[in-house]
Design a protein around this motif. Structure first.
Motif, PDB file in Angstrom:
ATOM      1  N   LEU A 727       0.855  -1.187   0.000  1.00 53.45           N
ATOM      2  CA  LEU A 727       0.000   0.000   0.000  1.00 53.45           C
ATOM      3  C   LEU A 727       0.890   1.235   0.000  1.00 53.45           C
ATOM      4  CD1 LEU A 727       0.653   0.601   3.153  1.00 53.45           C
ATOM      5  CD2 LEU A 727      -1.442  -0.644   3.605  1.00 53.45           C
ATOM      6  N   GLN A 728       0.250   2.383  -0.208  1.00 53.53           N
ATOM      7  CA  GLN A 728       0.963   3.642  -0.071  1.00 53.53           C
ATOM      8  C   GLN A 728       0.768   4.206   1.330  1.00 53.53           C
ATOM      9  OE1 GLN A 728      -0.951   5.877  -3.344  1.00 53.53           O
ATOM     10  NE2 GLN A 728       1.097   6.081  -4.229  1.00 53.53           N
ATOM     11  N   MET A 729       1.779   4.927   1.834  1.00 51.35           N
ATOM     12  CA  MET A 729       1.652   5.676   3.068  1.00 51.35           C
ATOM     13  C   MET A 729       1.579   7.158   2.703  1.00 51.35           C
ATOM     14  SD  MET A 729       1.448   3.547   5.516  1.00 51.35           S
ATOM     15  CE  MET A 729       1.891   1.882   6.041  1.00 51.35           C
ATOM     16  N   PRO A 730       0.452   7.831   3.023  1.00 52.13           N
ATOM     17  CA  PRO A 730       0.247   9.196   2.548  1.00 52.13           C
ATOM     18  C   PRO A 730       1.139  10.214   3.246  1.00 52.13           C
ATOM     19  CG  PRO A 730      -1.508   8.564   4.056  1.00 52.13           C
ATOM     20  CD  PRO A 730      -0.683   7.326   3.817  1.00 52.13           C
ATOM     21  N   MET A 747      -2.235   8.578  -4.158  1.00 50.70           N
ATOM     22  CA  MET A 747      -1.847   9.505  -3.099  1.00 50.70           C
ATOM     23  C   MET A 747      -0.386   9.911  -3.275  1.00 50.70           C
ATOM     24  SD  MET A 747      -3.694   8.096   0.369  1.00 50.70           S
ATOM     25  CE  MET A 747      -2.815   6.536   0.441  1.00 50.70           C
ATOM     26  N   ILE A 748      -0.028  11.064  -2.732  1.00 52.70           N
ATOM     27  CA  ILE A 748       1.380  11.444  -2.651  1.00 52.70           C
ATOM     28  C   ILE A 748       1.975  10.704  -1.467  1.00 52.70           C
ATOM     29  CG2 ILE A 748       3.013  13.335  -2.306  1.00 52.70           C
ATOM     30  CD1 ILE A 748       0.851  15.225  -3.412  1.00 52.70           C
ATOM     31  N   PRO A 749       2.954   9.820  -1.680  1.00 50.34           N
ATOM     32  CA  PRO A 749       3.509   9.051  -0.555  1.00 50.34           C
ATOM     33  C   PRO A 749       4.488   9.870   0.283  1.00 50.34           C
ATOM     34  CG  PRO A 749       4.562   8.407  -2.603  1.00 50.34           C
ATOM     35  CD  PRO A 749       3.497   9.408  -2.979  1.00 50.34           C
ATOM     36  N   TYR A 750       4.636   9.428   1.514  1.00 51.13           N
ATOM     37  CA  TYR A 750       5.507  10.127   2.462  1.00 51.13           C
ATOM     38  C   TYR A 750       6.982   9.868   2.149  1.00 51.13           C
ATOM     39  CZ  TYR A 750       7.633  11.455   6.906  1.00 51.13           C
ATOM     40  OH  TYR A 750       8.416  12.027   7.872  1.00 51.13           O
ATOM     41  N   LYS A 751       7.786  10.935   2.230  1.00 48.41           N
ATOM     42  CA  LYS A 751       9.239  10.829   2.103  1.00 48.41           C
ATOM     43  C   LYS A 751       9.858  11.117   3.457  1.00 48.41           C
ATOM     44  CE  LYS A 751      13.140  12.531  -0.670  1.00 48.41           C
ATOM     45  NZ  LYS A 751      13.526  13.434  -1.787  1.00 48.41           N
ATOM     46  N   TYR A 758       7.787   6.122   1.151  1.00 50.01           N
ATOM     47  CA  TYR A 758       6.957   5.014   1.628  1.00 50.01           C
ATOM     48  C   TYR A 758       5.840   4.727   0.622  1.00 50.01           C
ATOM     49  CZ  TYR A 758       9.243   5.707   6.199  1.00 50.01           C
ATOM     50  OH  TYR A 758      10.157   5.826   7.216  1.00 50.01           O
ATOM     51  N   ASP A 759       6.247   4.263  -0.524  1.00 48.31           N
ATOM     52  CA  ASP A 759       5.322   3.981  -1.617  1.00 48.31           C
ATOM     53  C   ASP A 759       5.078   2.481  -1.718  1.00 48.31           C
ATOM     54  OD1 ASP A 759       3.669   4.459  -3.771  1.00 48.31           O
ATOM     55  OD2 ASP A 759       5.221   5.373  -5.039  1.00 48.31           O
ATOM     56  N   PHE A 760       4.105   2.104  -2.526  1.00 49.05           N
ATOM     57  CA  PHE A 760       3.840   0.698  -2.795  1.00 49.05           C
ATOM     58  C   PHE A 760       5.122   0.006  -3.263  1.00 49.05           C
ATOM     59  CE2 PHE A 760       2.884  -2.523  -6.039  1.00 49.05           C
ATOM     60  CZ  PHE A 760       2.113  -3.410  -5.294  1.00 49.05           C
ATOM     61  N   GLY A 761       5.437  -1.137  -2.642  1.00 46.34           N
ATOM     62  CA  GLY A 761       6.612  -1.904  -3.028  1.00 46.34           C
ATOM     63  C   GLY A 761       7.885  -1.523  -2.317  1.00 46.34           C
TER      64      GLY A 761
END
Length: 783
Positions: A727-730, A747-751, A758-761
């Motif tokens: 999943l993505q973490m927003p 969603m824009i994932p957290y950096k 923190y993106d999918f995969g």
């Protein structure tokens, strides 16, 4: 034709034969007597026939073979002939049943605990008394179970918690003995919601925990990015289910979870269409495929468990994340026009298996109204009532001819307010209970989940006779009967529904199965952050673990729960790895255990105060005010309990998550540790916002319902982290509000402060960011 009575011998094994003058003895048959009642006869062909001496069923011989005389008439009927294909047998038996008996097959019981609870929705009595006062055995059928088996002809039983594997096996034997002695001897097809995760939190996993192998949640299986692990789970879980007397799994849940706030996200394979499809296929193949020594018909056999896949056409696009178990969450919406994408795990996974069984044996539509997606009739009704969703789409377009069973209690009446857990007749609230049954039948469903009572089905049949005539309705009922019976024939229950409780005790949760489950847990854990190589930790050091404050909230059923404080893990388990202390000054490092935040989305108090009742669902630890939410909800309306609400928007309102004290615990632990390492272990059930605390801690691991030992094995380096985010973490709640409920990966994932996204995969191992064939295949689009 000869009839062979059950032996009275107390010997465990003997040879069964006839010495009647002028009669050639049947080939010697080995018989096992489980107790004085249950006999199992193994034929030379390898098939085992099981019957109860108490049920009145006897063995009969024809053409040198042995069969069960299930209707006790002394002759061999086609449905009793195990040499014939299951489909032919099902059709023959369906033609013999009365309308009342078919109506009973269409019932699926409410939740049954073994033994029954003293009250509540899993309650029951024994001779009119609660279990503790009855003198009954744990394995005895309840008064209610006897009634729905005998009076209502019900043959599909949903079981939840069981006292032990051997009690479950004995209870199953008692239920099967009762069913065998009635009418045509149709066995009970017992079922279970997922029960291999370590905790029970809701109505749909009430059987979890207990003496059984432990595996990560479905979302954790996805975190392995390895369908082979999921296939292995299905194979082992099916063996354990069969040993418990369970022959249908009310799983997998293959909804595409594109809405990050949905509280059932943890029970799915996540938001990625291809990963969810591959995992769905592997799970079902594992459950339904019998090993070669148990196979009897096109991959089916004595090791098989029917998979009832849920929830057609996908429930993962809930508006605002609100769940359809309640009236406040009845709508699924598709602002991105991705309805067809949500079908992929079904049409390319569940209906296109790699194994010989071909497709999932049953499908459950979700409670939701798939808003404005009926392109033929223009109805906005719950999916189980929708002819477009069930007949036009699932059956006609995609060619599915298996069982369609409604979700539980869709024909019941809803509660007095949107937040009450009761019936879920979304879109048909003003119909009577019988009229809802009739509408669902005409939509194309075969079975009614959570209904023990045959009367409304009979009444619905009468409505159909008035509209279409008796011949039409008889044919309509027989079509469903064949589908339902086929799933009982294919798993071998008509030949042998009985178990040896001692063998069940040995098989369920055996060391081999436990080891496989534990290895899957390890593979599912995701390392998100590891600043300055804080991990792995050295064993023998001293750890500080702060208590966790659980704020007042509502449980799954809407019941209020008070605030309490707890140790988040069993400290004795940590002592196998570290020394422990309550004094941060004495600790070498701290581990803070938290849960990913989520909230309810509805407030009765807000409604009573003049508001619309709707609140934002928060995925962040700190309080959240929804300044970027929609002005106007996409769907609204309840003609019975809330007819005045035409806008479910929550814009401008503030919500607390059910984990908000965790933020203060993290920050306070950081202060108390005075620069010493702080590690956060988060139990992930949904995407979450990490921005509130990530930069304050040294390491973060994410897990999906695993045992504490598995977390410790990763933290100490005994196991190398290999899980990837499914999943993505927003980055924040703003991107959550702007994403579209039906669109994945939007969603824009957290950096984080280390520069990792923190993106999918995404996931780390001890060397850094994991880049291997798994995330290359799924994230790189090489599929």
């Amino acid at each position: 034709m000869k009839t062979i009575s059950g032996s009275k011998s107390i010997a465990l094994t003997l040879l069964l034969f006839s010495a009647t003058a002028g009669y050639n003895p049947i080939e010697a048959q080995q018989q096992t007597i489980i107790d004085e009642r249950i006999h199992q006869v193994k034929l030379s062909s390898g098939l085992t026939l099981g019957y109860s001496a108490k049920s009145g069923v006897k063995l009969i011989e024809q053409d040198g073979q042995v069969f069960k005389d299930l209707n006790r008439n002394g002759s061999l009927e086609p449905y009793e002939d195990w040499r014939l294909p299951a489909a032919q047998r099902a059709k023959d038996l369906a033609s013999r049943l009365t309308i009342e008996q078919i109506a009973g097959l269409m019932l699926y019981s409410r939740h049954q605990a073994v033994p029954a609870h003293p009250g509540g929705f899993m309650g029951g009595t024994y001779g009119g008394k609660i279990f503790s006062a009855s003198g009954s055995k744990s394995s005895d059928p309840t008064d209610q179970q006897k009634q729905f088996l005998i009076k209502d002809h019900l043959r599909h039983v949903l079981i939840t918690s069981v006292e032990s594997p051997e009690v479950s096996a004995s209870w199953s034997n008692n239920i099967q003995e009762l069913a065998e002695g009635i009418g045509f001897g149709i066995p009970a097809n017992n079922s279970s919601d997922p029960r291999h995760n370590a905790s029970k939190t809701a109505e749909y996993n009430a059987g979890a925990g207990g003496l059984i192998s432990y595996w990560p949640e479905e979302l954790g299986l996805s975190a392995t990015f390895d369908p082979a692990v999921t296939r292995q789970f299905g194979t082992i879980a099916a063996r354990e289910y069969r040993a418990l007397g369970i022959t249908t799994a009310l799983s997998p849940q293959i909804d595409l979870s594109t809405e990050p706030r949905w509280n059932r996200f943890i029970g799915t394979f996540g938001e990625d269409p291809q990963l969810a499809t591959d995992m769905a296929r592997a799970y079902i193949d594992g459950f339904q495929s019998s090993a070669s020594n148990g196979e009897t018909d096109k991959g089916w056999g004595t090791h098989s468990v029917n998979a009832m896949v849920k929830h057609w056409p996908g429930g993962g696009a809930q508006e605002g994340g609100r769940d359809a178990h309640f009236a406040y969450g009845k709508f699924a919406v598709y602002p991105g026009d991705h309805f067809n994408l949500h079908l992929k795990p079904f049409t390319e996974g569940a209906l296109k298996l790699s194994g010989k069984t071909g497709e999932a044996s049953a499908i459950m539509p979700y409670y939701t109204i798939s808003y404005n997606q009926d392109k033929k009739y223009g109805e906005n009704v719950g999916n189980g009532f929708s002819k477009y969703m069930v007949t036009d789409l699932l059956r006609n377009k995609y060619g599915y001819n298996g069982v369609v069973c409604t979700d539980w209690l869709i024909t019941g009446n809803e509660g007095p307010s949107p937040d009450v857990f009761a019936g879920k007749p979304w879109g048909v609230e003003k119909l009577t209970i019988a009229e809802r049954h009739y509408k669902a039948l005409m939509a194309g469903v075969d079975q009614f989940g959570g209904n023990n009572d045959v009367e409304p089905v009979i009444e619905a049949y009468g409505m159909g006779v008035k509209e279409h005539g008796a011949t039409y309705m008889r044919e309509r009922f027989e079509v469903s009967a064949v589908r339902l019976l086929l799933n009982i024939f294919r798993v071998g229950l008509f030949e042998n529904p009985y178990l040896n409780p001692e063998e069940s005790r040995k098989l369920v949760g055996n060391p081999e199965f436990m080891k496989a489950g534990y290895e899957a847990q390890l593979k599912s854990i995701v390392l998100l952050k590891n600043r300055h190589h804080t991990l792995p930790l050295k064993t023998g050091k001293t750890v500080y673990v702060p208590k966790r404050i659980v704020p007042p909230s509502l449980d799954f059923f809407g019941n209020p729960t008070p605030q309490y404080e707890e140790m988040p893990v069993n400290i004795s388990l940590l002592k196998k790895y570290f020394n422990t202390t309550d004094d941060p000054d004495q600790a070498d490092f701290a581990i803070v255990f938290i849960k990913s935040p989520v909230s309810n989305g509805y407030s009765k108090a807000n409604r009573e105060a003049g508001g619309n009742g709707y609140l934002p669902i928060s995925l962040q630890l700190k309080d959240y005010t929804a300044v970027e939410a929609r002005e106007q909800s996409m769907a609204a309306g309840d003609p019975v309990v809330d007819p005045g609400i035409t806008n479910r928007s929550y814009k401008g309102k503030t919500a607390k998550s059910n984990s908000y004290p965790d933020l203060n615990t993290i920050l306070e632990t950081k202060r108390l540790m005075k620069g010493k390492p702080v590690i956060v272990s988060v139990s992930i059930s949904n995407p979450m916002v990490f921005a509130d605390f990530e930069k304050e801690v040294d390491a973060i691991v994410g897990e999906f319902g695993v045992q504490v030992d598995a977390i410790m094995d990763v933290l100490t380096g005994k196991a190398t982290p290999s899980g990837l985010l499914p999943l993505q973490m927003p980055v924040n709640m703003g991107t959550v509000e702007k994403q579209k409920e039906d669109v994945p990966h939007d969603m824009i994932p957290y950096k984080d402060s280390e520069g990792h996204v923190y993106d999918f995969g995404y996931g780390l191992n001890w060397k850094g960011v994991i880049k291997d064939a798994r995330n290359s295949w799924y994230k790189g689009g090489k599929r």
